[in-house]
Write an enzyme that holds these catalytic residues in place. Structure first.
Site, PDB file in Angstrom:
ATOM      1  N   ASP A  40      37.721  69.805  70.575  1.00  6.66           N
ATOM      2  CA  ASP A  40      36.745  68.965  69.875  1.00  6.66           C
ATOM      3  C   ASP A  40      37.334  67.585  69.586  1.00  6.66           C
ATOM      4  O   ASP A  40      38.458  67.483  69.078  1.00  6.66           O
ATOM      5  CB  ASP A  40      36.336  69.595  68.546  1.00  6.66           C
ATOM      6  CG  ASP A  40      35.598  70.906  68.733  1.00  6.66           C
ATOM      7  OD1 ASP A  40      35.081  71.150  69.844  1.00  6.66           O
ATOM      8  OD2 ASP A  40      35.542  71.694  67.768  1.00  6.66           O
TER       9      ASP A  40
ATOM     10  N   ASP B  89      35.445  70.629  75.047  1.00  2.99           N
ATOM     11  CA  ASP B  89      34.442  71.354  74.261  1.00  2.99           C
ATOM     12  C   ASP B  89      33.505  70.351  73.604  1.00  2.99           C
ATOM     13  O   ASP B  89      32.995  69.455  74.269  1.00  2.99           O
ATOM     14  CB  ASP B  89      35.118  72.268  73.245  1.00  2.99           C
ATOM     15  CG  ASP B  89      34.180  73.352  72.721  1.00  2.99           C
ATOM     16  OD1 ASP B  89      33.063  73.476  73.230  1.00  2.99           O
ATOM     17  OD2 ASP B  89      34.554  74.059  71.780  1.00  2.99           O
TER      18      ASP B  89
ATOM     19  N   ASP C  32      31.672  68.574  66.085  1.00  4.50           N
ATOM     20  CA  ASP C  32      31.299  69.933  65.693  1.00  4.50           C
ATOM     21  C   ASP C  32      31.463  70.155  64.189  1.00  4.50           C
ATOM     22  O   ASP C  32      32.419  69.680  63.572  1.00  4.50           O
ATOM     23  CB  ASP C  32      32.167  70.950  66.430  1.00  4.50           C
ATOM     24  CG  ASP C  32      31.684  71.216  67.847  1.00  4.50           C
ATOM     25  OD1 ASP C  32      30.784  70.487  68.316  1.00  4.50           O
ATOM     26  OD2 ASP C  32      32.210  72.143  68.491  1.00  4.50           O
TER      27      ASP C  32
ATOM     28  N   ARG D 157      23.444  70.085  73.427  1.00  8.12           N
ATOM     29  CA  ARG D 157      23.959  70.033  72.052  1.00  8.12           C
ATOM     30  C   ARG D 157      23.996  68.593  71.522  1.00  8.12           C
ATOM     31  O   ARG D 157      25.050  68.041  71.245  1.00  8.12           O
ATOM     32  CB  ARG D 157      25.349  70.663  71.946  1.00  8.12           C
ATOM     33  CG  ARG D 157      25.383  72.118  72.371  1.00  8.12           C
ATOM     34  CD  ARG D 157      26.734  72.757  72.075  1.00  8.12           C
ATOM     35  NE  ARG D 157      26.751  74.158  72.501  1.00  8.12           N
ATOM     36  CZ  ARG D 157      27.770  74.984  72.325  1.00  8.12           C
ATOM     37  NH1 ARG D 157      28.871  74.556  71.707  1.00  8.12           N
ATOM     38  NH2 ARG D 157      27.708  76.229  72.751  1.00  8.12           N
TER      39      ARG D 157
END
Length: 513
Positions: free
Chosen positions: A161, A190, A194, A243
């Protein structure tokens, strides 16, 4: 009233494992920790002020960032860490202290509060090393770039992340940052942004998230529903699979963002998530809003959005796109004041303001930008930032000549100097040059590159050249008004060095002042 800072002192902030002192510059306390003030949900729950009022420390390595955290009087003592240079695995080590909990392979903001990390000077680049926020509160991250953070391959950091938050995090404002990767999960990357395990009151504003498989999530699974109250505004989401964000439970306010080339799914509200989606601009994308990959429904309230070349898939038991023609299926109340730019001007506003090293400009809420109101000088100095204000005086391109390196079928070099926004020049590829020329030397100090409707923001990087000498007059990352030192020349060239989609320049205006 505080007096201006007039001197700096050197403080030994920590020691490495071998005992060598780490010295960084420290200033007296400042009234403001960041440029401007927090917006969105980060203003609730007591607000987000970061290290305001605390000591200011300059850091050029990850070890110095950790040392600054570890040498505070306590884990909650306010601190402003001004970062310049490249932060990477080679200069980031674990530092120990009573007020910190750091690691060697990540910038660790763990079990702490009241911290600002601010990119200054020639810019702050976190290269292949992520920023991890855990059990922390009142954190500001502003004007930095984080790129190519991996969870597999080498080196690895932060679970892949770029910025990750987890475990009882409160009040985080991330502003004017650039988060990017060079591929998706198969390449070792990734999420870019997040939040999980009880993270609340977060705002992401005026930022760029691009070139990755995953933009970011709120909630790591269908049972992780403790995350809530997140605002996303004036961000660019570009070249992402999905996302943007993925919302599991909780409430997200998503307004005035520009979405370009979202390939699989966009705002994915599921498992009871509620998204208020206002005045965003979606372009060249698929399934930009809905509930995807689950039969646990989410909800949305929509208004004022523009869907430009957006495609929608068919509905099924685990695939519920909101479109075509999205309509609201819930009502959401927003507890803070905000101003909405019209969706039609969002591509231009976001291209002028979003990302690191752009002078931390913001929207005034009426489709124009404004300068920052406080704080140290951020970002590179000497690189002019385009502004949307119309130059004064006569457009010298009218009546001049023009040529270029190439032109796409159906476009003309002359289209950039005809005063007509409905005609445009495009290069034959993603990059190219377009020039304005005169028979005699002409003094120019400002140009205005006006992109054609539907392609605003496609120009991603450029140079302005004195074609007579080859000298570079200016460089930057978005089209618009560009100012440089007045120069007498017979030919001036705008060179596109990077683009998203097909660049289309409707007008190349030139001005003496």
């Amino acid at each position: 009233m505080r007096r201006p800072v007039t001197r700096r002192v050197l403080a030994a902030l920590a020691a490495t494992a071998t005992g060598a002192a780490i010295c960084v510059a420290v200033t007296t306390p400042q009234a403001s920790a960041a440029v401007g003030s927090a917006t969105g949900f980060a203003t609730r729950n007591g607000g987000t002020t970061g290290g305001a009022g605390g000591q200011t420390v300059r850091a050029t390595t990850g070890t110095q960032i950790h040392a600054a955290l570890c040498n505070r009087a306590s884990s909650s003592t306010p601190i402003i860490i001004q970062v310049e240079g490249t932060i990477n695995h080679g200069n980031t080590t674990r530092v120990s202290g009573s007020s910190c909990n750091t690691a060697a392979d990540v910038i660790e903001l763990k079990q702490i509060s009241n911290v600002t990390i601010l990119g200054v000077g020639n810019g702050a680049l976190f290269d292949q090393i992520g920023i991890h926020i855990r059990e922390a509160s009142n954190i500001i991250i502003q004007n930095v770039t984080v790129r190519n953070v991996k969870k597999s391959g080498s080196p690895i950091s932060n679970g892949g992340d770029a910025i990750g938050m987890e475990a009882n995090v409160r009040n985080v404002w991330v502003d004017h940052v650039t988060l990017e990767a060079s591929g998706g999960e198969s390449e070792g990357f990734d999420g870019l942004f997040d939040m999980k395990n009880n993270t609340q009151y977060v705002t992401l504003s005026y930022s760029i998230l691009r070139n990755s498989g995953r933009g970011g999530l709120i909630g790591s699974s269908e049972s992780d529903l403790s995350n809530d109250f997140v605002t996303f505004h004036h961000n660019l989401y570009e070249n992402l699979d999905s996302r943007v964000p993925l919302l599991r439970g909780g409430t997200a306010h998503i307004y005035n963002n520009h979405y370009v080339n979202i390939r699989e799914s966009g705002i994915n509200s599921r498992a009871g998530g509620r998204a208020k989606v206002d005045n965003n601009y979606f372009r060249n994308s698929k399934d930009v809003l809905g509930t995807f990959y689950t039969n646990q429904a989410g909800y949305w309230q929509v208004s004022g959005n523009t869907f430009d070349n957006v495609t929608w898939s068919s509905r099924s038991s685990d695939n519920n796109p909101a479109g075509p023609n999205p309509t609201s299926n819930t009502s959401i109340s927003i507890p803070y004041p905000y101003s909405l730019d019209a969706a039609s001007c969002v591509p231009n506003i976001v291209s002028q303001t979003a990302g690191a090293n752009k002078g931390i400009r913001t929207s005034n809420g009426s489709c124009a930008t404004q300068n920052p109101t406080s704080g140290p000088t951020p970002g590179p100095t000497g690189n002019p930032t385009p502004t949307p204000s119309q130059p004064s005086g006569t457009n010298l391109s009218i009546g001049a000549g023009s040529d270029g390196s190439s032109k796409a079928s159906g476009t003309s070099y002359g289209d950039v100097r005809d005063g007509n926004m409905s005609t445009a020049w495009s290069p034959s590829g993603a990059t190219g040059q377009i020039s304005i020329k005169w028979d005699t030397a002409t003094r120019v100090s400002r140009i205005n590159i006006r992109e054609a409707s539907g392609s605003v923001g496609n120009v991603r990087a450029w140079r302005v050249l004195n074609h007579d000498t080859g000298a570079v007059l200016a460089t930057g990352s978005s089209a618009g008004v560009i100012t440089f030192t007045a120069t007498s020349l017979r030919k001036i060239t705008f060179e596109i060095t990077s683009s998203s989609g097909t660049p289309r320049v409707a007008e190349f205006e030139t001005y003496a002042s």
